[in-house]
Design an enzyme around this catalytic site. Structure first.
Site, short mmCIF file in Angstrom:
data_model
loop_
_atom_site.label_atom_id
_atom_site.label_comp_id
_atom_site.label_asym_id
_atom_site.label_seq_id
_atom_site.Cartn_x
_atom_site.Cartn_y
_atom_site.Cartn_z
CB CYS A 211 -0.97 -0.02 1.18
SG CYS A 211 -0.25 -0.53 2.75
N1 NDP Z 1 -4.02 -4.85 5.16
C1 NDP Z 1 -3.55 -4.10 4.19
O1 NDP Z 1 -3.90 -2.91 4.07
C2 NDP Z 1 -2.61 -4.67 3.19
C3 NDP Z 1 -2.14 -5.94 3.27
N2 NDP Z 1 -1.29 -6.43 2.32
C4 NDP Z 1 -0.78 -7.79 2.38
O2 NDP Z 1 -1.81 -8.71 2.10
C5 NDP Z 1 -1.63 -9.92 2.84
C6 NDP Z 1 -2.87 -10.16 3.68
O3 NDP Z 1 -3.05 -9.05 4.56
P1 NDP Z 1 -4.28 -8.93 5.56
O4 NDP Z 1 -5.50 -9.44 4.92
O5 NDP Z 1 -4.26 -7.54 6.06
O6 NDP Z 1 -3.81 -9.94 6.72
P2 NDP Z 1 -4.70 -10.64 7.87
O7 NDP Z 1 -3.77 -10.88 8.99
O8 NDP Z 1 -5.91 -9.84 8.14
O9 NDP Z 1 -5.11 -12.04 7.21
C7 NDP Z 1 -4.17 -13.06 6.97
C8 NDP Z 1 -4.88 -14.27 6.37
O10 NDP Z 1 -3.91 -15.32 6.17
C9 NDP Z 1 -4.29 -16.49 6.91
N3 NDP Z 1 -3.05 -17.09 7.42
C10 NDP Z 1 -2.25 -16.64 8.42
N4 NDP Z 1 -1.18 -17.45 8.57
C11 NDP Z 1 -1.31 -18.44 7.66
C12 NDP Z 1 -0.54 -19.60 7.32
N5 NDP Z 1 0.61 -19.88 7.96
N6 NDP Z 1 -0.97 -20.41 6.34
C13 NDP Z 1 -2.13 -20.15 5.68
N7 NDP Z 1 -2.91 -19.07 5.96
C14 NDP Z 1 -2.50 -18.22 6.92
C15 NDP Z 1 -5.19 -15.97 8.01
O11 NDP Z 1 -6.04 -17.03 8.46
P3 NDP Z 1 -6.71 -17.01 9.96
O12 NDP Z 1 -7.41 -15.70 10.09
O13 NDP Z 1 -7.65 -18.17 9.90
O14 NDP Z 1 -5.61 -17.19 10.92
C16 NDP Z 1 -5.94 -14.87 7.27
O15 NDP Z 1 -6.94 -15.43 6.45
C17 NDP Z 1 -0.37 -9.71 3.68
O16 NDP Z 1 0.73 -10.26 3.04
C18 NDP Z 1 -0.27 -8.20 3.76
O17 NDP Z 1 1.03 -7.80 3.98
C19 NDP Z 1 -0.95 -5.68 1.24
C20 NDP Z 1 -1.38 -4.40 1.11
C21 NDP Z 1 -2.21 -3.76 2.10
C1 X2W Z 2 -0.23 -0.16 9.29
C2 X2W Z 2 0.68 -1.30 8.89
O1 X2W Z 2 1.17 -2.02 9.75
N1 X2W Z 2 0.92 -1.46 7.61
C3 X2W Z 2 1.74 -2.51 7.08
C4 X2W Z 2 1.80 -2.38 5.58
C5 X2W Z 2 0.76 -3.16 4.87
C6 X2W Z 2 1.12 -3.34 3.39
O2 X2W Z 2 0.84 -2.73 2.42
O3 X2W Z 2 2.01 -4.02 3.11
P1 X2W Z 2 2.54 -5.43 2.78
O4 X2W Z 2 1.67 -6.04 1.78
O5 X2W Z 2 3.90 -5.24 2.29
O6 X2W Z 2 2.47 -6.13 4.07
C7 X2W Z 2 3.17 -2.42 7.61
O7 X2W Z 2 3.67 -1.32 7.88
O8 X2W Z 2 3.82 -3.46 7.64
#
Ligand code: NDP
Ligand code: X2W
Length: 407
Positions: A211
């Site tokens: 992001c």
């Molecule tokens: N949040 C954001 O704004 C952004 C996030 N991202 C990236 O997107 C990805 C997902 O982020 P986000 O949705 O926020 O994360 P969350 O922590 O909200 O969700 C993670 C998901 O992965 C599952 N999970 C966790 N550990 C494992 C494992 N070992 N094996 C299989 N499944 C697993 C969890 O399952 P359960 O809940 O059942 O444990 C859950 O469904 C990350 O890599 C993050 O860095 C990228 C850009 C922005």
């Molecule tokens: C608020 C907050 O904790 N934000 C995340 C960034 C989320 C994201 O864009 O990044 P990735 O897909 O690289 O995890 C962080 O700083 O790690």
């Protein structure tokens, strides 16, 4: 204005309309045609000629469905006429229904979440991988080759494996002797859509940008490519809503730790630094280093990057503005605001838009750029859907026409 009669039109939201339609504007860009009907925009896709209205023809696997970005994919796909979710995975929440994990999605007819190891990919065409970085490489390696994959984690974003290992503090699977990982890493396309659209079209695996890097590269890449800004002294101050940290329980993200205050984190060592520098250096065709400090804000969604730059000799803020206008005037999701208008996270909330603007600094020769996105949409799931639409040959904006949620 012209008039046409259709037997049936499939709106993006799935409504059907018959009879005479007045078309006030037709625009053809990137092989998509858009009809504006009485002020509402209607996508022209094959469903306009087809009797298979609203058939969800692409079967989607959603890995990490129980996380924030997974839930956001479900929300966006609810209005997607072609993509239907047939497989969902979770880790701790495997075995549960989406409605029990996310009650706001209880109206959606979705499969029960299973563990990745129990997932059957034989009836899936494409996958959104919403898993934590570090878990994704092994899982993607095990996926059948016929799948189109958009990976939201950071696991395939950095081309330089040594750099991944340094910043993420863990080995990258591509440094194994197994040949398969380097191959997968090499085929991954970094999916900053507006910049890499042509590469995304033919990709099997897209590494969806982070992001912060999205909000930063969208304004800077065109300015660097046009040689309008100096490569030194780029200072980036970014702010994120707490949903950026995912749904997992962490002490630092408790309400009492976040509310009524802000804090800087990852000072000098946030793992998005190499990703930002990779994109900017590609644009410059020489190494660029930046100062980048992220901050956690007491808000749920939203991200702002305020970027301080030095203009190249003889360049004015007007030149920067005109370059951004030229780069993005045909883009649906990136909007350069009118001169002097300050972008606000409130105005992109829940949408796939990036709003940006450029301002003169009071110090001669310098300028200030402000860019805002919703971290969960353009910063994650929205851009991921934009990429998968392109990979599968659908209009890029399908399922993405949500307007910002305000107030
Ligand atoms: N949040 C954001 O704004 C952004 C996030 N991202 C990236 O997107 C990805 C997902 O982020 P986000 O949705 O926020 O994360 P969350 O922590 O909200 O969700 C993670 C998901 O992965 C599952 N999970 C966790 N550990 C494992 C494992 N070992 N094996 C299989 N499944 C697993 C969890 O399952 P359960 O809940 O059942 O444990 C859950 O469904 C990350 O890599 C993050 O860095 C990228 C850009 C922005
Ligand atoms: C608020 C907050 O904790 N934000 C995340 C960034 C989320 C994201 O864009 O990044 P990735 O897909 O690289 O995890 C962080 O700083 O790690």
């Amino acid at each position: 204005m012209s008039t046409a009669t259709f037997n049936s039109i499939c709106f993006n939201q799935g409504y059907l309309l018959k009879g005479e339609v007045k078309i006030s504007k037709v625009k053809n860009r990137n092989q998509r045609v858009k009809f504006y009907v009485g002020g509402a925009s209607v996508l022209s896709t094959k469903c306009m000629q087809s009797s298979e209205k609203n058939k969800k023809e692409v079967r989607i696997g959603l890995l990490g469905a129980s996380g924030y970005t997974g839930a956001e994919i479900v929300r966006l796909l609810a209005n997607h006429p072609y993509f239907g979710i047939t497989l969902m995975t979770a880790d701790r929440k495997a075995g549960q229904s989406m409605g029990s994990v996310f009650p706001h999605l209880i109206t959606q007819d979705l499969p029960t979440m299973v563990s990745v190891k129990d997932a059957d990919f034989s009836s899936v065409d494409a996958v959104f991988c919403c898993l934590p970085h570090g878990t994704t490489q092994e899982i993607i390696k095990g996926l059948p080759r016929h799948l189109k994959i958009v990976d939201l984690s950071a696991d395939f974003r950095l081309r330089d494996i040594a750099e991944y290992e340094e910043w993420y503090g863990q080995p990258h699977s591509a440094s194994d002797l197994q040949l398969v990982f380097p191959i997968i890493q090499k085929e991954a396309v970094y999916g900053l859509t507006e910049i890499s659209r042509e590469d995304v079209k033919n990709a099997r695996l897209v590494a969806n940008p982070g992001c912060y890097p999205t909000s930063i590269q969208l304004p800077l890449v065109p300015l660097i490519k046009a040689k309008l800004i100096e490569h030194r002294n780029i200072i980036i101050d970014s702010k994120s809503g707490v949903s950026g940290a995912g749904r997992g329980a962490k002490e630092a993200n408790l309400y009492s730790e976040i509310a009524e205050g802000i804090y800087s984190y990852g000072v000098t060592k946030h793992r998005h630094v190499p990703e930002i520098e990779q994109g900017l250096s590609d644009a410059a065709q020489s190494k660029i280093n930046v100062s980048f400090t992220p901050h956690l804000m007491p808000m749920i969604r939203g991200m702002q990057s305020t970027i301080y730059i030095e203009m190249s000799q003889g360049v004015t803020v007007e030149d920067l503005y005109q370059q951004l206008r030229k780069s993005y005037e045909d883009e649906e999701f990136v909007k350069l605001l009118d001169k002097g208008v300050v972008p606000r996270t409130h105005n992109v909330r829940g949408s796939n838009y990036c709003f940006m603007n450029v301002f003169p600094d009071r110090i001669p020769g310098r300028a200030i750029i402000i860019s805002v996105i919703d971290n969960l949409v353009k910063g994650a799931s929205g851009q991921a859907l934009q990429n998968l639409n392109i990979m599968l040959g659908f209009p890029e904006n399908t399922g993405l026409l949500y307007q910002p949620l305000f107030p």
